[in-house]
Design a protein around this motif. Structure first.
Motif, PDB file in Angstrom:
ATOM      1  N   ALA A  56     -10.105  15.663 -57.247  1.00  0.00           N
ATOM      2  CA  ALA A  56      -8.551  15.845 -57.474  1.00  0.00           C
ATOM      3  C   ALA A  56      -8.227  16.548 -58.697  1.00  0.00           C
ATOM      4  N   ARG A  57      -7.355  17.559 -58.847  1.00  0.00           N
ATOM      5  CA  ARG A  57      -6.853  18.345 -59.942  1.00  0.00           C
ATOM      6  C   ARG A  57      -5.879  17.226 -60.787  1.00  0.00           C
ATOM      7  N   VAL A  58      -5.914  17.175 -61.961  1.00  0.00           N
ATOM      8  CA  VAL A  58      -4.675  16.726 -62.690  1.00  0.00           C
ATOM      9  C   VAL A  58      -3.632  16.977 -62.179  1.00  0.00           C
ATOM     10  N   ALA A  59      -2.878  16.104 -62.077  1.00  0.00           N
ATOM     11  CA  ALA A  59      -1.297  16.366 -61.469  1.00  0.00           C
ATOM     12  C   ALA A  59      -0.607  17.328 -62.201  1.00  0.00           C
ATOM     13  N   ARG A  60       0.094  18.031 -61.430  1.00  0.00           N
ATOM     14  CA  ARG A  60       0.851  19.069 -62.100  1.00  0.00           C
ATOM     15  C   ARG A  60       2.141  18.246 -62.421  1.00  0.00           C
ATOM     16  N   ALA A  61       3.039  19.041 -63.352  1.00  0.00           N
ATOM     17  CA  ALA A  61       4.073  18.488 -63.496  1.00  0.00           C
ATOM     18  C   ALA A  61       5.235  18.812 -62.357  1.00  0.00           C
ATOM     19  N   SER A  62       5.301  19.785 -61.597  1.00  0.00           N
ATOM     20  CA  SER A  62       5.874  20.053 -60.169  1.00  0.00           C
ATOM     21  C   SER A  62       5.689  18.850 -59.425  1.00  0.00           C
ATOM     22  N   ARG A  63       6.621  18.628 -58.457  1.00  0.00           N
ATOM     23  CA  ARG A  63       6.480  17.410 -57.710  1.00  0.00           C
ATOM     24  C   ARG A  63       7.143  18.019 -56.221  1.00  0.00           C
ATOM     25  N   GLU A  72      -4.672  20.781 -55.188  1.00  0.00           N
ATOM     26  CA  GLU A  72      -3.793  21.481 -55.884  1.00  0.00           C
ATOM     27  C   GLU A  72      -3.176  20.744 -57.169  1.00  0.00           C
ATOM     28  N   GLY A  73      -3.382  19.396 -56.792  1.00  0.00           N
ATOM     29  CA  GLY A  73      -2.742  18.372 -57.973  1.00  0.00           C
ATOM     30  C   GLY A  73      -1.343  18.288 -57.949  1.00  0.00           C
ATOM     31  N   VAL A  74      -0.852  18.174 -56.551  1.00  0.00           N
ATOM     32  CA  VAL A  74       0.548  17.959 -56.265  1.00  0.00           C
ATOM     33  C   VAL A  74       0.987  16.569 -55.838  1.00  0.00           C
ATOM     34  N   VAL A  75       1.821  15.860 -56.484  1.00  0.00           N
ATOM     35  CA  VAL A  75       2.094  14.409 -56.266  1.00  0.00           C
ATOM     36  C   VAL A  75       3.319  14.614 -55.268  1.00  0.00           C
ATOM     37  N   PRO A 118      14.112  20.159 -63.779  1.00  0.00           N
ATOM     38  CA  PRO A 118      13.204  21.076 -63.198  1.00  0.00           C
ATOM     39  C   PRO A 118      13.368  22.533 -63.955  1.00  0.00           C
ATOM     40  N   GLY A 119      12.142  23.199 -64.275  1.00  0.00           N
ATOM     41  CA  GLY A 119      12.006  24.400 -65.046  1.00  0.00           C
ATOM     42  C   GLY A 119      11.108  25.121 -64.453  1.00  0.00           C
ATOM     43  N   PRO A 120      10.513  26.117 -65.304  1.00  0.00           N
ATOM     44  CA  PRO A 120       9.410  26.952 -64.713  1.00  0.00           C
ATOM     45  C   PRO A 120       8.158  26.426 -64.240  1.00  0.00           C
ATOM     46  N   ASP A 121       7.941  25.812 -65.205  1.00  0.00           N
ATOM     47  CA  ASP A 121       6.451  24.856 -65.286  1.00  0.00           C
ATOM     48  C   ASP A 121       6.711  23.381 -64.476  1.00  0.00           C
ATOM     49  N   ALA A 122       7.707  23.128 -63.857  1.00  0.00           N
ATOM     50  CA  ALA A 122       8.305  21.829 -63.319  1.00  0.00           C
ATOM     51  C   ALA A 122       9.111  22.098 -62.357  1.00  0.00           C
TER      52      ALA A 122
END
Length: 268
Positions: free
Chosen positions: A102-109, A132-135, A154-158
């Motif tokens: 499992a990939r380290v979780a992204r900031a995106s959700r 993909e590290g998506v929660v 939310p933003g470009p990296d989240a």
């Protein structure tokens, strides 16, 4: 004695030979007489079962010159058992990645409306989401969406992707979705009143999902109409969920939306 060719058809009238192609799983062909196009899902007893892009199945005899492959007439034959192993696939249809962690979780959700929605997404797309590290989290109702978006910032990296039930023009859900949509927030939905309806009725052995009168709790009304225990809809849902083995058991209106959300939050 003179020997004769058992085929008395004149040579100039004989059909040219066509290639024989093994009916391997996932091979996409078109049946010549009906125009039905689909992927091979089963080959047995001289027949082949095709599945089209809408999940419809048709069984055809494997007759000579009976199919088109990339526009060419072919004869399908039973595949040999010793062929090369095909890549394993996840429940969503993606190629599996053996041993992937499992990939380290992204900031995106990705947010979904409720627990049942989250459990269905996990069952079909769980392997993909971990790679993909998506929660996936749930809203416990679309009414909470504006405050969740504000708190998420939310933003470009989240990026924030949201799956909404019954997202149809003029609905409460569509008005709330319009309030929060932005370059970094994607709200998509399916037309069903409840996520249960995204499971194909045939998977559950029913002809269709029943129509529940407006004002009545949909899950309770559905259970009553189908003779399922209406006093424990949680247990009914778990029984439904167990029947879902892959994306093929779900309606395309849900499949496309979830794939769209995953693509949106994994950009970059």
């Amino acid at each position: 004695m003179r020997s004769y060719d058992p085929d008395l058809t004149p040579p100039w009238k004989r059909a040219a030979p066509v290639p024989e192609v093994p009916a391997d799983p996932d091979l996409v062909v078109e049946e010549v007489s009906t125009g039905f196009c689909g992927a091979v899902i089963r080959c047995e007893a001289g027949t082949v079962t095709l599945e089209d892009r809408f999940g419809k199945h048709r069984v055809f005899p494997m007759e000579p010159r009976g199919f088109l492959l990339e526009g060419r007439v072919v004869t399908l034959v039973r595949p040999s058992s010793g062929g090369p192993a095909r890549p394993a696939r996840t429940a969503s249809g993606s190629i599996a990645v053996p041993g992937a962690r499992a990939r380290v979780a992204r900031a995106s959700r990705i947010y979904v409306e409720g627990r049942h929605d989250a459990e269905l997404v996990e069952r079909v797309w769980g392997d993909d989401l971990r790679v993909e590290g998506v929660v996936v989290e749930y809203l416990e109702g679309v009414d909470h969406l504006p405050e969740i978006v504000a708190g998420f910032a939310p933003g470009p990296d989240a990026r924030l992707g949201v799956l909404v039930d019954h997202l149809v023009p003029g609905s409460k859900e569509s008005r709330i979705a319009a309030q929060v949509a932005s370059d970094h927030v994607l709200v998509v939905g399916h037309p069903y009143i409840d996520i249960w309806q995204a499971v194909k009725p045939a998977v559950l052995g029913i002809p269709a999902w029943p129509a529940v009168p407006r004002g009545q709790d949909w899950k309770t009304g559905t259970c009553q109409a189908l003779g399922w225990p209406a006093d424990n809809t949680g247990a009914v849902w778990q029984a439904i969920l167990k029947r879902v083995e892959s994306y093929k058991d779900l309606e395309p209106e849900l499949l496309g939306r979830v794939e769209e959300l995953i693509d949106f939050v994994t950009v970059g």
